[in-house]
Design a protein around this motif. Structure first.
Motif, PDB file in Angstrom:
ATOM      1  N   GLN A  93       0.424  15.757  10.323  1.00 20.02           N
ATOM      2  CA  GLN A  93       0.204  15.098   9.034  1.00 20.02           C
ATOM      3  C   GLN A  93       0.283  13.591   9.230  1.00 20.02           C
ATOM      4  N   SER A  94      -0.335  13.119  10.286  1.00 21.29           N
ATOM      5  CA  SER A  94      -0.179  11.709  10.640  1.00 21.29           C
ATOM      6  C   SER A  94      -0.799  10.788   9.615  1.00 21.29           C
ATOM      7  N   LEU A  95      -0.242   9.618   9.547  1.00 26.44           N
ATOM      8  CA  LEU A  95      -0.780   8.530   8.766  1.00 26.44           C
ATOM      9  C   LEU A  95      -0.764   7.298   9.642  1.00 26.44           C
ATOM     10  N   ALA A  96      -1.413   6.303   9.195  1.00 27.75           N
ATOM     11  CA  ALA A  96      -1.402   5.061   9.956  1.00 27.75           C
ATOM     12  C   ALA A  96      -0.041   4.398   9.785  1.00 27.75           C
ATOM     13  N   VAL A  97       0.453   3.798  10.856  1.00 27.59           N
ATOM     14  CA  VAL A  97       1.736   3.103  10.800  1.00 27.59           C
ATOM     15  C   VAL A  97       1.726   2.098   9.665  1.00 27.59           C
ATOM     16  N   ARG A  98       0.641   1.352   9.545  1.00 27.53           N
ATOM     17  CA  ARG A  98       0.579   0.306   8.524  1.00 27.53           C
ATOM     18  C   ARG A  98       0.670   0.868   7.111  1.00 27.53           C
ATOM     19  N   ALA A  99       0.348   2.158   6.913  1.00 25.36           N
ATOM     20  CA  ALA A  99       0.425   2.756   5.585  1.00 25.36           C
ATOM     21  C   ALA A  99       1.867   3.059   5.171  1.00 25.36           C
ATOM     22  N   LEU A 100       2.795   3.019   6.100  1.00 25.86           N
ATOM     23  CA  LEU A 100       4.201   3.240   5.772  1.00 25.86           C
ATOM     24  C   LEU A 100       4.838   2.013   5.121  1.00 25.86           C
ATOM     25  N   TYR A 101       4.379   0.852   5.501  1.00 27.31           N
ATOM     26  CA  TYR A 101       5.061  -0.379   5.110  1.00 27.31           C
ATOM     27  C   TYR A 101       5.092  -0.680   3.611  1.00 27.31           C
ATOM     28  N   PRO A 102       4.025  -0.416   2.844  1.00 28.65           N
ATOM     29  CA  PRO A 102       4.151  -0.698   1.408  1.00 28.65           C
ATOM     30  C   PRO A 102       5.314   0.070   0.771  1.00 28.65           C
ATOM     31  N   SER A 103       5.434   1.329   1.100  1.00 32.37           N
ATOM     32  CA  SER A 103       6.503   2.156   0.552  1.00 32.37           C
ATOM     33  C   SER A 103       7.878   1.710   1.039  1.00 32.37           C
ATOM     34  N   LEU A 104       7.987   1.402   2.322  1.00 29.27           N
ATOM     35  CA  LEU A 104       9.278   0.981   2.871  1.00 29.27           C
ATOM     36  C   LEU A 104       9.745  -0.330   2.236  1.00 29.27           C
ATOM     37  N   THR A 126       6.682  -9.016  -2.097  1.00 30.14           N
ATOM     38  CA  THR A 126       5.597  -9.802  -1.499  1.00 30.14           C
ATOM     39  C   THR A 126       5.097  -9.111  -0.235  1.00 30.14           C
ATOM     40  N   ARG A 127       6.007  -8.622   0.576  1.00 33.19           N
ATOM     41  CA  ARG A 127       5.614  -7.905   1.801  1.00 33.19           C
ATOM     42  C   ARG A 127       4.874  -6.614   1.471  1.00 33.19           C
ATOM     43  N   ALA A 128       5.360  -5.889   0.456  1.00 34.80           N
ATOM     44  CA  ALA A 128       4.687  -4.643   0.050  1.00 34.80           C
ATOM     45  C   ALA A 128       3.276  -4.941  -0.439  1.00 34.80           C
ATOM     46  N   ARG A 129       3.151  -5.950  -1.268  1.00 29.13           N
ATOM     47  CA  ARG A 129       1.852  -6.309  -1.825  1.00 29.13           C
ATOM     48  C   ARG A 129       0.894  -6.748  -0.710  1.00 29.13           C
ATOM     49  N   ALA A 130       1.417  -7.434   0.305  1.00 31.86           N
ATOM     50  CA  ALA A 130       0.579  -7.940   1.402  1.00 31.86           C
ATOM     51  C   ALA A 130      -0.034  -6.816   2.237  1.00 31.86           C
ATOM     52  N   GLY A 133      -3.115  -2.732   0.997  1.00 29.44           N
ATOM     53  CA  GLY A 133      -4.472  -2.333   1.342  1.00 29.44           C
ATOM     54  C   GLY A 133      -4.529  -1.217   2.369  1.00 29.44           C
ATOM     55  N   ALA A 134      -3.438  -0.958   3.066  1.00 24.36           N
ATOM     56  CA  ALA A 134      -3.410   0.119   4.056  1.00 24.36           C
ATOM     57  C   ALA A 134      -3.298   1.491   3.409  1.00 24.36           C
ATOM     58  N   LEU A 135      -2.981   1.531   2.118  1.00 20.07           N
ATOM     59  CA  LEU A 135      -2.836   2.811   1.428  1.00 20.07           C
ATOM     60  C   LEU A 135      -4.197   3.410   1.096  1.00 20.07           C
ATOM     61  N   SER A 136      -4.261   4.705   1.106  1.00 17.07           N
ATOM     62  CA  SER A 136      -5.482   5.411   0.717  1.00 17.07           C
ATOM     63  C   SER A 136      -5.654   5.351  -0.788  1.00 17.07           C
ATOM     64  N   ASP A 137      -6.872   5.595  -1.225  1.00 18.56           N
ATOM     65  CA  ASP A 137      -7.155   5.702  -2.665  1.00 18.56           C
ATOM     66  C   ASP A 137      -6.961   7.162  -3.067  1.00 18.56           C
ATOM     67  N   ASP A 138      -5.692   7.553  -3.124  1.00 21.12           N
ATOM     68  CA  ASP A 138      -5.348   8.910  -3.519  1.00 21.12           C
ATOM     69  C   ASP A 138      -4.127   8.838  -4.426  1.00 21.12           C
ATOM     70  N   GLY A 139      -3.596   9.968  -4.805  1.00 26.99           N
ATOM     71  CA  GLY A 139      -2.459  10.008  -5.708  1.00 26.99           C
ATOM     72  C   GLY A 139      -1.244   9.280  -5.174  1.00 26.99           C
ATOM     73  N   TYR A 140      -0.979   9.450  -3.882  1.00 25.18           N
ATOM     74  CA  TYR A 140       0.169   8.781  -3.282  1.00 25.18           C
ATOM     75  C   TYR A 140      -0.029   7.266  -3.293  1.00 25.18           C
ATOM     76  N   ASP A 142      -2.022   5.489  -5.142  1.00 22.75           N
ATOM     77  CA  ASP A 142      -2.003   5.006  -6.526  1.00 22.75           C
ATOM     78  C   ASP A 142      -0.576   4.918  -7.052  1.00 22.75           C
ATOM     79  N   GLY A 143       0.249   5.896  -6.691  1.00 25.59           N
ATOM     80  CA  GLY A 143       1.642   5.893  -7.140  1.00 25.59           C
ATOM     81  C   GLY A 143       2.432   4.733  -6.571  1.00 25.59           C
ATOM     82  N   VAL A 144       2.211   4.433  -5.296  1.00 22.92           N
ATOM     83  CA  VAL A 144       2.913   3.310  -4.676  1.00 22.92           C
ATOM     84  C   VAL A 144       2.460   1.998  -5.315  1.00 22.92           C
ATOM     85  N   ARG A 145       1.145   1.840  -5.494  1.00 19.53           N
ATOM     86  CA  ARG A 145       0.636   0.617  -6.133  1.00 19.53           C
ATOM     87  C   ARG A 145       1.207   0.452  -7.542  1.00 19.53           C
ATOM     88  N   ALA A 146       1.257   1.534  -8.309  1.00 17.62           N
ATOM     89  CA  ALA A 146       1.795   1.472  -9.668  1.00 17.62           C
ATOM     90  C   ALA A 146       3.294   1.133  -9.642  1.00 17.62           C
TER      91      ALA A 146
END
Length: 183
Positions: A93-104, A126-130, A133-140, A142-146
């Motif tokens: 269930q891999s994801l890109a490393v960079r996709a972890l950082y917004p949530s962290l 600020t770091r999360a917002r930066a 863009g690594a997040l997918s356009d899916d429910g997860y 969208d939830g992190v962005r919200a």
């Protein structure tokens, strides 16, 4: 053959972490916390970074004390910094490393809000917002962005300062944090 054993061990650990996550989500917070600690001892401070990141990410949610929650979220971020794309690719269930950082970073910002440290919260937002863009356009994603947007609004209403108080700990997700990926 060694690679297959390593993959089986990886899958087994991720399954065990997922089982504790389900226990925690079912409401048995204390039991989950004990099992997370047992797995943490098994993995070790220098264990596989994916296992440490995943476990610390979920262990943070099981904490009652915001300082403890912050300490676990900091461990998750530290472990993520040791991850490579090739290591994540070994997990099905891999994801890109960079996709972890917004949530962290969002989790850390939420921790700092709880601790009354708005400047530290702003820094992690600020770091999360930066890196959002690594997040997918899916429910997860969208939830992190919200969740970032909601927490930005909350932090905007906080007075500046507060981070310099010596009694504020720098160690330890709730509704302020991102949705957690299921294991």
């Amino acid at each position: 053959m060694a690679e297959q054993r390593e993959q089986a061990a990886d899958d087994a650990m991720m399954t065990r972490i997922g089982q504790v996550v389900m226990l925690h989500h079912a409401g048995d917070r204390e039991e989950a916390r004990g099992r997370y600690l047992g797995l943490w001892a098994e993995i070790g401070e220098d264990g596989d970074p994916l296992h440490r990141c995943t476990l610390a990410h979920y262990m943070a949610d099981a904490q009652d004390d915001p300082n403890d929650e912050l300490a676990w979220d900091l461990r998750a971020l530290s472990a993520a910094e040791g991850l490579t794309e090739s290591r994540l690719a070994r997990h099905e269930q891999s994801l890109a490393v960079r996709a972890l950082y917004p949530s962290l970073h969002l989790n850390l910002a939420a921790d700092y809000v709880k601790l009354g440290r708005p400047e530290a919260a702003r820094s992690h937002l600020t770091r999360a917002r930066a890196v959002v863009g690594a997040l997918s356009d899916d429910g997860y994603g969208d939830g992190v962005r919200a969740a970032i947007a909601r927490l930005e609004q909350k932090v905007a209403g906080m007075p500046p300062g507060g981070d310099e108080r010596p009694d504020r700990g720098a160690t330890g997700g709730d509704a302020l944090g991102p949705p957690r990926r299921s294991s």
